[in-house]
Scaffold this motif. Structure first.
Motif, PDB file in Angstrom:
ATOM      1  N   VAL A  43      -1.139 -29.819 -51.204  1.00 41.56           N
ATOM      2  CA  VAL A  43       0.184 -30.012 -50.602  1.00 41.56           C
ATOM      3  C   VAL A  43       0.096 -30.146 -49.087  1.00 41.56           C
ATOM      4  CG1 VAL A  43       2.522 -29.080 -50.409  1.00 41.56           C
ATOM      5  CG2 VAL A  43       1.209 -28.733 -52.511  1.00 41.56           C
ATOM      6  N   GLY A  44      -0.886 -29.466 -48.479  1.00 39.11           N
ATOM      7  CA  GLY A  44      -1.056 -29.589 -47.036  1.00 39.11           C
ATOM      8  C   GLY A  44      -0.417 -28.487 -46.223  1.00 39.11           C
ATOM      9  N   THR A  45      -0.102 -27.340 -46.829  1.00 37.23           N
ATOM     10  CA  THR A  45       0.430 -26.222 -46.051  1.00 37.23           C
ATOM     11  C   THR A  45      -0.722 -25.537 -45.314  1.00 37.23           C
ATOM     12  OG1 THR A  45       0.130 -24.494 -47.728  1.00 37.23           O
ATOM     13  CG2 THR A  45       2.139 -25.850 -47.874  1.00 37.23           C
ATOM     14  N   THR A  46      -0.374 -24.705 -44.347  1.00 39.35           N
ATOM     15  CA  THR A  46      -1.388 -23.861 -43.728  1.00 39.35           C
ATOM     16  C   THR A  46      -1.648 -22.657 -44.619  1.00 39.35           C
ATOM     17  OG1 THR A  46       0.197 -22.479 -42.524  1.00 39.35           O
ATOM     18  CG2 THR A  46      -0.506 -24.548 -41.459  1.00 39.35           C
ATOM     19  N   ALA A  47      -2.735 -21.959 -44.346  1.00 38.46           N
ATOM     20  CA  ALA A  47      -3.044 -20.754 -45.117  1.00 38.46           C
ATOM     21  C   ALA A  47      -1.960 -19.706 -44.925  1.00 38.46           C
ATOM     22  CB  ALA A  47      -4.407 -20.200 -44.698  1.00 38.46           C
ATOM     23  N   GLN A  48      -1.397 -19.623 -43.701  1.00 32.40           N
ATOM     24  CA  GLN A  48      -0.339 -18.660 -43.428  1.00 32.40           C
ATOM     25  C   GLN A  48       0.929 -19.009 -44.213  1.00 32.40           C
ATOM     26  OE1 GLN A  48      -2.166 -20.235 -41.099  1.00 32.40           O
ATOM     27  NE2 GLN A  48      -3.449 -18.487 -40.431  1.00 32.40           N
ATOM     28  N   GLN A  49       1.248 -20.303 -44.305  1.00 33.95           N
ATOM     29  CA  GLN A  49       2.422 -20.721 -45.074  1.00 33.95           C
ATOM     30  C   GLN A  49       2.225 -20.443 -46.565  1.00 33.95           C
ATOM     31  OE1 GLN A  49       2.504 -24.778 -43.755  1.00 33.95           O
ATOM     32  NE2 GLN A  49       3.956 -24.376 -42.084  1.00 33.95           N
ATOM     33  N   ALA A  50       1.033 -20.681 -47.060  1.00 34.17           N
ATOM     34  CA  ALA A  50       0.737 -20.390 -48.469  1.00 34.17           C
ATOM     35  C   ALA A  50       0.876 -18.895 -48.743  1.00 34.17           C
ATOM     36  CB  ALA A  50      -0.657 -20.865 -48.831  1.00 34.17           C
ATOM     37  N   ALA A  51       0.398 -18.068 -47.796  1.00 39.87           N
ATOM     38  CA  ALA A  51       0.519 -16.619 -47.965  1.00 39.87           C
ATOM     39  C   ALA A  51       1.982 -16.192 -47.979  1.00 39.87           C
ATOM     40  CB  ALA A  51      -0.246 -15.905 -46.850  1.00 39.87           C
ATOM     41  N   ALA A  52       2.806 -16.823 -47.121  1.00 40.37           N
ATOM     42  CA  ALA A  52       4.229 -16.505 -47.099  1.00 40.37           C
ATOM     43  C   ALA A  52       4.897 -16.873 -48.413  1.00 40.37           C
ATOM     44  CB  ALA A  52       4.907 -17.235 -45.931  1.00 40.37           C
ATOM     45  N   ALA A  53       4.538 -18.039 -48.961  1.00 39.79           N
ATOM     46  CA  ALA A  53       5.106 -18.467 -50.249  1.00 39.79           C
ATOM     47  C   ALA A  53       4.763 -17.472 -51.346  1.00 39.79           C
ATOM     48  CB  ALA A  53       4.608 -19.862 -50.615  1.00 39.79           C
ATOM     49  N   LEU A  54       3.550 -16.921 -51.311  1.00 49.37           N
ATOM     50  CA  LEU A  54       3.151 -15.937 -52.310  1.00 49.37           C
ATOM     51  C   LEU A  54       3.851 -14.602 -52.085  1.00 49.37           C
ATOM     52  CD1 LEU A  54      -0.656 -16.748 -52.628  1.00 49.37           C
ATOM     53  CD2 LEU A  54       1.096 -17.070 -54.379  1.00 49.37           C
ATOM     54  N   ARG A  55       4.122 -14.246 -50.828  1.00 52.17           N
ATOM     55  CA  ARG A  55       4.882 -13.013 -50.572  1.00 52.17           C
ATOM     56  C   ARG A  55       6.278 -13.102 -51.197  1.00 52.17           C
ATOM     57  NH1 ARG A  55       2.752 -13.422 -45.346  1.00 52.17           N
ATOM     58  NH2 ARG A  55       4.739 -14.157 -44.475  1.00 52.17           N
ATOM     59  N   LEU A  56       6.896 -14.258 -51.046  1.00 51.10           N
ATOM     60  CA  LEU A  56       8.224 -14.458 -51.638  1.00 51.10           C
ATOM     61  C   LEU A  56       8.152 -14.300 -53.156  1.00 51.10           C
ATOM     62  CD1 LEU A  56      11.235 -15.360 -51.224  1.00 51.10           C
ATOM     63  CD2 LEU A  56      10.444 -17.695 -51.672  1.00 51.10           C
ATOM     64  N   ALA A  57       7.079 -14.833 -53.735  1.00 48.84           N
ATOM     65  CA  ALA A  57       6.956 -14.850 -55.200  1.00 48.84           C
ATOM     66  C   ALA A  57       6.743 -13.465 -55.801  1.00 48.84           C
ATOM     67  CB  ALA A  57       5.826 -15.785 -55.622  1.00 48.84           C
ATOM     68  N   THR A  58       6.427 -12.463 -54.973  1.00 48.28           N
ATOM     69  CA  THR A  58       6.214 -11.113 -55.514  1.00 48.28           C
ATOM     70  C   THR A  58       7.498 -10.301 -55.594  1.00 48.28           C
ATOM     71  OG1 THR A  58       5.775 -10.127 -53.329  1.00 48.28           O
ATOM     72  CG2 THR A  58       3.890 -11.066 -54.525  1.00 48.28           C
ATOM     73  N   ILE A  59       8.600 -10.824 -55.081  1.00 43.15           N
ATOM     74  CA  ILE A  59       9.830 -10.043 -54.970  1.00 43.15           C
ATOM     75  C   ILE A  59      10.616 -10.079 -56.268  1.00 43.15           C
ATOM     76  CG2 ILE A  59      12.045  -9.844 -53.752  1.00 43.15           C
ATOM     77  CD1 ILE A  59      10.619 -11.062 -51.298  1.00 43.15           C
ATOM     78  N   THR A  60      10.914  -8.920 -56.804  1.00 41.51           N
ATOM     79  CA  THR A  60      11.772  -8.794 -57.981  1.00 41.51           C
ATOM     80  C   THR A  60      12.718  -7.620 -57.769  1.00 41.51           C
ATOM     81  OG1 THR A  60      10.341  -7.271 -59.185  1.00 41.51           O
ATOM     82  CG2 THR A  60       9.930  -9.629 -59.491  1.00 41.51           C
ATOM     83  N   GLY A  61      13.783  -7.558 -58.551  1.00 39.86           N
ATOM     84  CA  GLY A  61      14.677  -6.413 -58.466  1.00 39.86           C
ATOM     85  C   GLY A  61      16.067  -6.732 -58.983  1.00 39.86           C
ATOM     86  N   GLN A  62      16.860  -5.690 -59.174  1.00 37.40           N
ATOM     87  CA  GLN A  62      18.224  -5.851 -59.664  1.00 37.40           C
ATOM     88  C   GLN A  62      19.276  -5.509 -58.620  1.00 37.40           C
ATOM     89  OE1 GLN A  62      18.945  -3.832 -63.363  1.00 37.40           O
ATOM     90  NE2 GLN A  62      17.163  -4.707 -64.372  1.00 37.40           N
ATOM     91  N   GLU A  63      18.867  -4.770 -57.574  1.00 41.95           N
ATOM     92  CA  GLU A  63      19.813  -4.327 -56.556  1.00 41.95           C
ATOM     93  C   GLU A  63      19.969  -5.439 -55.499  1.00 41.95           C
ATOM     94  OE1 GLU A  63      20.246  -3.088 -53.177  1.00 41.95           O
ATOM     95  OE2 GLU A  63      22.264  -2.832 -54.017  1.00 41.95           O
ATOM     96  N   PRO A  64      21.158  -6.034 -55.372  1.00 41.13           N
ATOM     97  CA  PRO A  64      21.328  -7.236 -54.542  1.00 41.13           C
ATOM     98  C   PRO A  64      20.853  -7.090 -53.103  1.00 41.13           C
ATOM     99  CG  PRO A  64      23.276  -6.871 -55.894  1.00 41.13           C
ATOM    100  CD  PRO A  64      22.406  -5.682 -56.071  1.00 41.13           C
ATOM    101  N   GLU A  65      21.273  -6.041 -52.422  1.00 40.37           N
ATOM    102  CA  GLU A  65      20.929  -5.912 -51.007  1.00 40.37           C
ATOM    103  C   GLU A  65      19.447  -5.619 -50.811  1.00 40.37           C
ATOM    104  OE1 GLU A  65      22.702  -6.859 -48.439  1.00 40.37           O
ATOM    105  OE2 GLU A  65      24.111  -7.476 -50.011  1.00 40.37           O
ATOM    106  N   ALA A  66      18.836  -4.920 -51.763  1.00 41.00           N
ATOM    107  CA  ALA A  66      17.397  -4.670 -51.673  1.00 41.00           C
ATOM    108  C   ALA A  66      16.620  -5.974 -51.794  1.00 41.00           C
ATOM    109  CB  ALA A  66      16.960  -3.683 -52.754  1.00 41.00           C
ATOM    110  N   VAL A  67      17.068  -6.850 -52.677  1.00 38.94           N
ATOM    111  CA  VAL A  67      16.427  -8.161 -52.811  1.00 38.94           C
ATOM    112  C   VAL A  67      16.580  -8.952 -51.511  1.00 38.94           C
ATOM    113  CG1 VAL A  67      16.521 -10.378 -54.023  1.00 38.94           C
ATOM    114  CG2 VAL A  67      16.684  -8.247 -55.317  1.00 38.94           C
TER     115      VAL A  67
END
Length: 471
Positions: free
Chosen positions: A223-247
């Motif tokens: 895709v051509g992202t930087t390593a830092q951008q790829a790491a950020a995308a993976l950080r987003l992908a780890t987020i789960t939860g049911q409480e709206p404000e915590a998410v």
């Protein structure tokens, strides 16, 4: 009397599932229950034709290899219709393509918002494997607007499907939600270009299949992202939860100081509003899961995937989302939000794992015995009387000894055997499970338990849903 054995029928063709009668009882019961739930919420049932023009089926390009073409055995090879994609017909591979065409064709007579459910077979030329078939039932619900569609339908659709699935005798199913605006806005916030957004979504959508490191490598190398951008995308992908404000807080924290893009904030508002409404109406049914991307590019907002407890390896059993451009006729745009079950896929796992039993494989509640062939007419009269009263009845095939007729009923799971009276005596009916026999009249008799009137489904085992934790 044991429950009926539920298993596939023997077939020489793979990918085209067939069921023995007990399996078909389960399949039909699932369909009927889903239909009842959808209709309780005001959804209209439709059925579209099995074929669509090839050009329409292959419009998006991703599924062109899966389409089965329709042709006549004796077609003239010189006929342009057999080679012109605009004239060729193919079997539909999902229910979305025919539904969008149906909406456009009938926009002048449909009332919007239009709420529809559709339970129909589809065909895909996939390699058959567990949970993957070439012919299978798909179950869709959609709400379509004319020009605009309120966001409250993004909550209504998954909650209805959650209610429908909870009514089936299967382990709990939890619906996971995300929002394409959150993902795309987040990516833009960390500097990923607009021209890369769809490809980033497609790659992140592979996370469960290929793992985090492979996703990161592909984001950088392909895709051509930087390593830092790829790491950020993976950080987003780890987020789960049911409480709206915590998410919300977890997503903003994952930016690690980058300014949130306006699209990200809009998406978070939509996602947290959905979580808040879902928690009020059906606590525990929906969980935010930010790794859900749904690689198809027509999703524009909320996206859904669903997982059955104990069968997470099967992947999502129910998926969908919002399409702001579901269909258009050039002058009018019809946005929609919907969710779909691969019913045959779900059913194959449920039955293969023995999660459901059915009380019997036949609808028959009563077998009417035959004293001798000269008196078969009397048995026919009893059966006809029972049927007029809504009680499924069959007549013994031969006037064998009563013991053999009882064994005939027992082998089929029929709970009652009816004995016509002889020489002026009254009739009697026997519950062959308990052995209890009592006088009965066909005009008034009814089993003590109405559940005996039809085959009954019973879950064998359940598991608690994995609702996940805040990441």
């Amino acid at each position: 009397m044991s429950s009926a054995q539920v298993r596939p029928a023997q077939s020489s063709l793979s990918g085209f599932p067939e069921w023995l009668p007990a399996g078909r009882v389960v399949e039909q019961a699932f369909i009927d229950q889903l239909r009842r739930t959808f209709e309780l919420h005001g959804f209209c049932g439709i059925e579209t034709r099995a074929v669509e023009p090839l050009a329409q089926l292959t419009k998006k390009g991703e599924t062109s290899k899966e389409v089965y073409l329709l042709s006549r055995l004796q077609a003239d090879p010189r006929d342009r219709d057999s080679t012109d994609p605009s004239k060729q017909l193919g079997l539909h591979f999902d229910l979305t393509v025919p539904f969008t065409r149906y909406v456009v064709d009938n926009a002048g007579v449909l009332t919007f918002p239009f709420k529809r459910y559709q339970i129909q077979k589809v065909w895909r030329g996939e390699r058959p494997q567990e949970g993957r078939f070439r012919e299978f039932y798909q179950v869709d619900i959609d709400v379509v607007g004319d020009g605009a569609l309120p966001l409250h339908y993004d909550v209504e659709v998954p909650l209805i499907m959650s209610e429908a699935l909870a009514a089936l005798p299967i382990p709990p199913v939890t619906i996971h939600v995300s929002n394409r605006k959150v993902a795309q806005g987040f990516y833009q916030s960390v500097g990923i270009g607009e021209d890369q957004l769809i490809e980033v979504l497609r790659v992140v959508d592979k996370l469960d299949k290929i793992g985090a490191q492979a996703v990161a490598d592909e984001l950088v190398s392909t895709v051509g992202t930087t390593a830092q951008q790829a790491a950020a995308a993976l950080r987003l992908a780890t987020i789960t939860g049911q409480e709206p404000e915590a998410v919300r807080e977890a997503v903003l924290a994952a930016l690690e100081g980058a300014a949130p893009h306006e699209l990200l904030l809009t998406g978070l508002d939509e996602l947290t509003a959905l979580l808040d409404a879902a928690h009020r109406r059906r606590p525990g049914a929906i969980i935010a899961n930010l790794k859900i991307a749904r690689g198809l590019d027509y999703y524009t907002g909320t996206v859904y995937e669903s997982f059955m407890a104990g069968a997470e390896d099967l992947g999502s059993v129910c998926s969908g989302g919002r399409f702001d451009n579901l269909a258009t006729n050039g002058k009018r745009t019809f946005p929609g939000v919907g969710i779909s079950i691969g019913l045959s896929r779900l059913l194959s796992r449920v039955l293969a794992d023995g999660l459901v039993e059915v009380s019997r494989a036949v609808p028959t509640a009563v077998l009417v015995a035959v004293t001798d062939e000269e008196h078969r007419a009397a048995s026919d009269t009893v059966a006809d009387t029972l049927r007029r009263r809504g009680i499924s009845a069959d007549v013994a095939p031969t006037a064998a000894k009563f013991g053999k007729q009882i064994k005939f009923a027992d082998k089929r799971g029929i709970p009652f055997v009816w004995f016509p009276g002889a020489d002026g005596e009254g009739d009697s009916v026997k519950d062959i499970r308990s052995g209890e026999q009592s006088p009965a009249e066909a005009e008034t008799w009814r089993p003590a338990d109405d559940a005996d009137l039809t085959p009954q489904l019973q879950p064998v085992a359940t598991a608690e849903p994995d609702t996940g934790g805040q990441g």
